[in-house]
Every structure is written in C-alpha cells, then in structure tokens.
Design a protein around this motif. Structure first.
Motif, PDB file in Angstrom:
ATOM      1  N   GLU A  25       1.059  -1.234  -0.126  1.00  7.39           N
ATOM      2  CA  GLU A  25      -0.032   0.218  -0.636  1.00  7.39           C
ATOM      3  C   GLU A  25       0.803   1.625   0.074  1.00  7.39           C
ATOM      4  O   GLU A  25       1.751   1.230   0.533  1.00  7.39           O
ATOM      5  CB  GLU A  25      -0.965   0.016   1.104  1.00  7.39           C
ATOM      6  CG  GLU A  25      -2.195  -1.447   1.429  1.00  7.39           C
ATOM      7  CD  GLU A  25      -2.983  -0.606   2.382  1.00  7.39           C
ATOM      8  OE1 GLU A  25      -2.819   0.306   2.909  1.00  7.39           O
ATOM      9  OE2 GLU A  25      -3.874  -1.760   2.657  1.00  7.39           O
ATOM     10  N   GLY A  26       0.662   2.098  -1.005  1.00  8.18           N
ATOM     11  CA  GLY A  26       1.402   3.933  -0.716  1.00  8.18           C
ATOM     12  C   GLY A  26       2.562   3.564  -1.473  1.00  8.18           C
ATOM     13  O   GLY A  26       2.769   3.959  -2.037  1.00  8.18           O
ATOM     14  N   HIS A 143     -13.088   4.304 -11.478  1.00 10.57           N
ATOM     15  CA  HIS A 143     -13.838   3.118 -10.170  1.00 10.57           C
ATOM     16  C   HIS A 143     -13.651   3.787  -8.867  1.00 10.57           C
ATOM     17  O   HIS A 143     -14.435   1.814  -8.608  1.00 10.57           O
ATOM     18  CB  HIS A 143     -14.717   2.175 -10.818  1.00 10.57           C
ATOM     19  CG  HIS A 143     -13.274   0.878 -11.527  1.00 10.57           C
ATOM     20  ND1 HIS A 143     -12.705   0.958 -10.478  1.00 10.57           N
ATOM     21  CD2 HIS A 143     -12.480   1.428 -12.234  1.00 10.57           C
ATOM     22  CE1 HIS A 143     -11.893  -0.115 -10.830  1.00 10.57           C
ATOM     23  NE2 HIS A 143     -11.411   0.043 -12.581  1.00 10.57           N
ATOM     24  N   GLY A 144     -12.962   4.126  -8.436  1.00  5.68           N
ATOM     25  CA  GLY A 144     -12.107   3.762  -7.246  1.00  5.68           C
ATOM     26  C   GLY A 144     -11.760   2.194  -6.841  1.00  5.68           C
ATOM     27  O   GLY A 144     -11.868   1.693  -6.059  1.00  5.68           O
ATOM     28  N   ALA A 145     -10.440   2.235  -7.890  1.00  6.57           N
ATOM     29  CA  ALA A 145      -9.744   1.059  -7.583  1.00  6.57           C
ATOM     30  C   ALA A 145      -8.688   1.081  -6.765  1.00  6.57           C
ATOM     31  O   ALA A 145      -8.903   2.770  -6.651  1.00  6.57           O
ATOM     32  CB  ALA A 145      -9.160   0.955  -8.694  1.00  6.57           C
ATOM     33  N   LEU A 166       1.596  10.004 -16.281  1.00 11.49           N
ATOM     34  CA  LEU A 166       1.884   9.991 -15.517  1.00 11.49           C
ATOM     35  C   LEU A 166       1.674  10.963 -13.455  1.00 11.49           C
ATOM     36  O   LEU A 166       1.690  10.670 -12.990  1.00 11.49           O
ATOM     37  CB  LEU A 166       3.330  10.898 -15.329  1.00 11.49           C
ATOM     38  CG  LEU A 166       4.305   9.004 -16.234  1.00 11.49           C
ATOM     39  CD1 LEU A 166       5.554  10.205 -16.208  1.00 11.49           C
ATOM     40  CD2 LEU A 166       4.078   7.724 -15.702  1.00 11.49           C
ATOM     41  N   GLY A 167       1.007  11.895 -14.563  1.00 13.62           N
ATOM     42  CA  GLY A 167       0.066  13.071 -13.622  1.00 13.62           C
ATOM     43  C   GLY A 167      -1.190  12.449 -13.222  1.00 13.62           C
ATOM     44  O   GLY A 167      -1.114  12.371 -12.097  1.00 13.62           O
ATOM     45  N   ILE A 168      -1.568  12.180 -13.997  1.00 18.71           N
ATOM     46  CA  ILE A 168      -2.940  10.496 -13.831  1.00 18.71           C
ATOM     47  C   ILE A 168      -2.558   9.975 -12.909  1.00 18.71           C
ATOM     48  O   ILE A 168      -3.496   9.316 -11.412  1.00 18.71           O
ATOM     49  CB  ILE A 168      -4.066   9.817 -14.983  1.00 18.71           C
ATOM     50  CG1 ILE A 168      -3.935  11.106 -15.708  1.00 18.71           C
ATOM     51  CG2 ILE A 168      -4.743   9.058 -14.970  1.00 18.71           C
ATOM     52  CD1 ILE A 168      -4.388  10.399 -17.323  1.00 18.71           C
ATOM     53  N   LEU A 169      -1.726   9.264 -13.000  1.00 21.06           N
ATOM     54  CA  LEU A 169      -1.232   7.981 -11.931  1.00 21.06           C
ATOM     55  C   LEU A 169      -0.722   8.335 -10.226  1.00 21.06           C
ATOM     56  O   LEU A 169      -0.365   8.668  -9.428  1.00 21.06           O
ATOM     57  CB  LEU A 169       0.287   6.812 -12.299  1.00 21.06           C
ATOM     58  CG  LEU A 169      -0.554   6.462 -13.494  1.00 21.06           C
ATOM     59  CD1 LEU A 169       1.109   5.558 -14.039  1.00 21.06           C
ATOM     60  CD2 LEU A 169      -1.343   5.720 -13.347  1.00 21.06           C
ATOM     61  N   GLU A 174      -2.188   9.787  -4.375  1.00 24.19           N
ATOM     62  CA  GLU A 174      -2.668  11.057  -3.517  1.00 24.19           C
ATOM     63  C   GLU A 174      -3.287  10.716  -2.393  1.00 24.19           C
ATOM     64  O   GLU A 174      -3.995  10.996  -1.344  1.00 24.19           O
ATOM     65  CB  GLU A 174      -3.151  12.239  -4.032  1.00 24.19           C
ATOM     66  CG  GLU A 174      -2.005  12.952  -4.367  1.00 24.19           C
ATOM     67  CD  GLU A 174      -2.361  14.073  -5.498  1.00 24.19           C
ATOM     68  OE1 GLU A 174      -3.606  14.548  -5.062  1.00 24.19           O
ATOM     69  OE2 GLU A 174      -2.284  14.616  -5.561  1.00 24.19           O
ATOM     70  N   THR A 175      -4.137   9.354  -2.640  1.00 25.07           N
ATOM     71  CA  THR A 175      -5.375   8.711  -1.945  1.00 25.07           C
ATOM     72  C   THR A 175      -5.050   7.670  -1.266  1.00 25.07           C
ATOM     73  O   THR A 175      -3.895   6.361  -1.926  1.00 25.07           O
ATOM     74  CB  THR A 175      -6.829   7.964  -2.735  1.00 25.07           C
ATOM     75  OG1 THR A 175      -7.198   9.226  -3.275  1.00 25.07           O
ATOM     76  CG2 THR A 175      -7.831   7.570  -1.307  1.00 25.07           C
ATOM     77  N   GLU A 176      -4.933   7.821   0.075  1.00 29.14           N
ATOM     78  CA  GLU A 176      -3.845   6.321   1.132  1.00 29.14           C
ATOM     79  C   GLU A 176      -4.842   5.166   0.306  1.00 29.14           C
ATOM     80  O   GLU A 176      -5.825   4.634  -0.009  1.00 29.14           O
ATOM     81  CB  GLU A 176      -4.399   6.839   2.186  1.00 29.14           C
ATOM     82  CG  GLU A 176      -3.621   8.113   2.883  1.00 29.14           C
ATOM     83  CD  GLU A 176      -3.148   7.900   4.613  1.00 29.14           C
ATOM     84  OE1 GLU A 176      -3.916   7.144   4.968  1.00 29.14           O
ATOM     85  OE2 GLU A 176      -3.103   8.834   4.808  1.00 29.14           O
ATOM     86  N   GLY A 177      -3.445   3.795   0.922  1.00 35.99           N
ATOM     87  CA  GLY A 177      -4.126   2.447   0.581  1.00 35.99           C
ATOM     88  C   GLY A 177      -3.962   2.464  -0.852  1.00 35.99           C
ATOM     89  O   GLY A 177      -4.202   0.712  -1.178  1.00 35.99           O
ATOM     90  N   ARG A 178      -3.779   2.723  -1.786  1.00 37.22           N
ATOM     91  CA  ARG A 178      -3.086   2.458  -3.435  1.00 37.22           C
ATOM     92  C   ARG A 178      -2.248   1.931  -3.319  1.00 37.22           C
ATOM     93  O   ARG A 178      -1.081   2.728  -2.722  1.00 37.22           O
ATOM     94  CB  ARG A 178      -4.091   3.625  -3.911  1.00 37.22           C
ATOM     95  CG  ARG A 178      -5.719   4.141  -3.711  1.00 37.22           C
ATOM     96  CD  ARG A 178      -5.798   5.197  -4.465  1.00 37.22           C
ATOM     97  NE  ARG A 178      -7.740   5.400  -4.807  1.00 37.22           N
ATOM     98  CZ  ARG A 178      -8.342   6.378  -5.232  1.00 37.22           C
ATOM     99  NH1 ARG A 178      -7.270   7.256  -6.031  1.00 37.22           N
ATOM    100  NH2 ARG A 178      -9.006   6.056  -5.679  1.00 37.22           N
TER     101      ARG A 178
END
Length: 283
Positions: A25-26, A143-145, A166-169, A174-178
């Motif tokens: 994660e992260g 979709h919240g992956a 790369l900007g999209i990625l 920026e969301t935790e747990g991904r």
C-alpha cells in the motif's frame, strides 16, 4: 499487502517464468525488462489469463482464485494491446462502465475526458494512440480502484502524452491505501514514478531495489584491463568486456569513488542497469 507473488512458476516449450514480487500500500512498483523477458506473463498470471503451474498469488489480501466480482471492482487494469472497441464512442462506453462498476464516478470520468480533450461523440478508432491510452487509463482509475495493474501503458506515446498519463497516476496515488504495478520500456517514467523496481530477465527476477537506492548507490565503472585486474571486485554485480577494457556495474558506487578516485565512474540509471544485468557477466 495489495499484491504478492510467491515463487510463481509457469513453463512453456521455450520459456519459463519464475517470479516473486510484492506491491505494498502506498507504493508504485515497476517491473522492467526487455521484450520477451516475461513481464506480460506476470500480469496475465495475476489476472488468471494464464494459469501458473505452481506458486501463490495473493491479490488484495486473498488468494487470487478466491477473488470475488466485488473484489475485482477494486482493481484497475490496462494491458498492452487491449482496449475498447474502436466502433464505440466515449459516450457509448459510459453505460458499460456504469454497469461494470458500482463505484464508477461518471462525473469524474466525464470531466477528465474533457480535460484531456477526448471527444465524447467520435469513434475510438479515430483516436490517436495517445488518446486511446488516456481513455484506457481513465477507465481504470475512475471506479474507486485500490490496485492498478498497468502493462506498458505509455508504449508508443510522445513525451507530452506520457507526462499527462504520469500526472493521472500521481493523482491516483494521493489517496491512501492504493498501489500500482507498472511495466514500461521508458526508464524516465519509472525513475520519476516508482518507489521500487523489479527487473525480470528470461522469466526470472534478477534484481529488486528501491528506486532511490538504485539511482544513488549504483554506478558504472569504466576501467582498462590493467586497472580491472587490480580492482576490488567484491561489490561488482556484472562485468562487460569493452574495447577500452571493462564496464562494471556496482551497487556500492561510494566505495569505488573513495578508493579508486582515478577511475571513471558514471551515475547508475535504469537503462544501464537493464543493459548490464542482461548482457554483463556475473562475477
């Protein structure tokens, strides 16, 4: 742990895979290697598109064979050569995505398509390579992956299109747990994006290193034959014979800078590591 492969084996007539890797994660984890090294086989094994002969694959904390339809909604996938039918428009694929993913964010998807200048009423077959790549990636992240599996998502794109993706990625992370597992031939993409790198060659993982460590501690020594004979070889990973003498890959660049100040020592890069690990000889 978002993804873990433990000694995954897959044998073909002229190729065999033996792979262990993790995506935490992260973290953005890169898988690097030449064409035919086994990168796509790794992705297909994770997604059950090919069935490993042995080993264990865990996805989102579960055995990959126990993943439910609901679990799959937490995974975004972009595979090389795959995508939506060219005869559809973006407007026509929105209902498809809405039916596939309960958490599909239609507003976000539409706004991002507008931001990246993807026309909603033009057939996808009329899109440029970069436009199709952006569409595939947007569909994977809207979709919240929690986990993205991206096999060569920037292949064939120009510098501007790659930078947009790369900007999209980076926004996704920026969301935790991904986390992300990404393969790419473009070393600059991996150097700027990935936290750690696995290198695969002929179906086997031959190197795993944090990206910062690789860029800071790895180096390429270039020495004459005479100097090579005198060289302390304890910290050399690979050696390659050259017209001038030898190129030597080390993961202890600082040691050689301090002890061999007269030697030509270049900063390590992903490209150089790939070249030396595949074409150089082990000590």
């Amino acid at each position: 742990m978002l993804l873990e492969l433990e000694n995954v084996q897959k044998a073909y007539s002229q190729f065999s895979l033996s792979c262990s890797l993790k995506v935490e994660e992260g973290c953005v984890t890169g898988l690097i290697g030449q064409n035919g090294a086994g990168k796509s086989t790794v992705f297909k094994s994770i997604l059950d598109l090919v069935y490993p002969d042995s080993g264990k694959i865990s996805v989102l904390g579960k055995d990959h064979r126990d993943i439910t339809v609901k679990d799959k909604e937490e995974i975004g996938v972009v595979l090389a050569g795959s995508g939506f039918s060219g005869y559809l428009t973006v407007r026509q694929i929105i209902p498809v995505l809405r039916s596939l993913y309960r958490n599909f964010d239609e507003k976000e998807f539409t706004e991002r398509c507008k931001k990246f200048r993807l026309p909603t009423d033009q057939k996808i077959k009329e899109f440029s390579t970069g436009m199709r790549a952006k569409l595939n990636l947007l569909a994977a992240v809207c979709h919240g992956a929690r986990l993205l599996l991206l096999d060569e998502p920037t292949a064939g794109l120009d510098v501007v299109a790659r930078d947009s993706m790369l900007g999209i990625l980076r926004e996704f992370m920026e969301t935790e747990g991904r986390g992300i597992l990404i393969s790419s031939h473009i070393s600059s993409d991996l150097e700027s994006l990935c936290d750690d790198l696995y290198m695969i060659d002929n179906g086997k993982i031959v190197l795993h290193e944090e990206t910062d460590v690789l860029l800071d501690s790895y180096g390429l020594l270039k020495v004459s034959e005479t100097d090579y004979r005198k060289l302390d070889k304890r910290y050399l990973l690979r050696v390659k014979k050259e017209p001038f003498g030898y190129s030597c890959l080390t993961n202890e660049k600082k040691y050689y800078l301090e002890n061999y100040p007269e030697a030509a020592i270049e900063k390590g890069s992903v490209d150089e590591v790939i070249t030396m690990m595949t074409k150089g000889e082990a000590i």
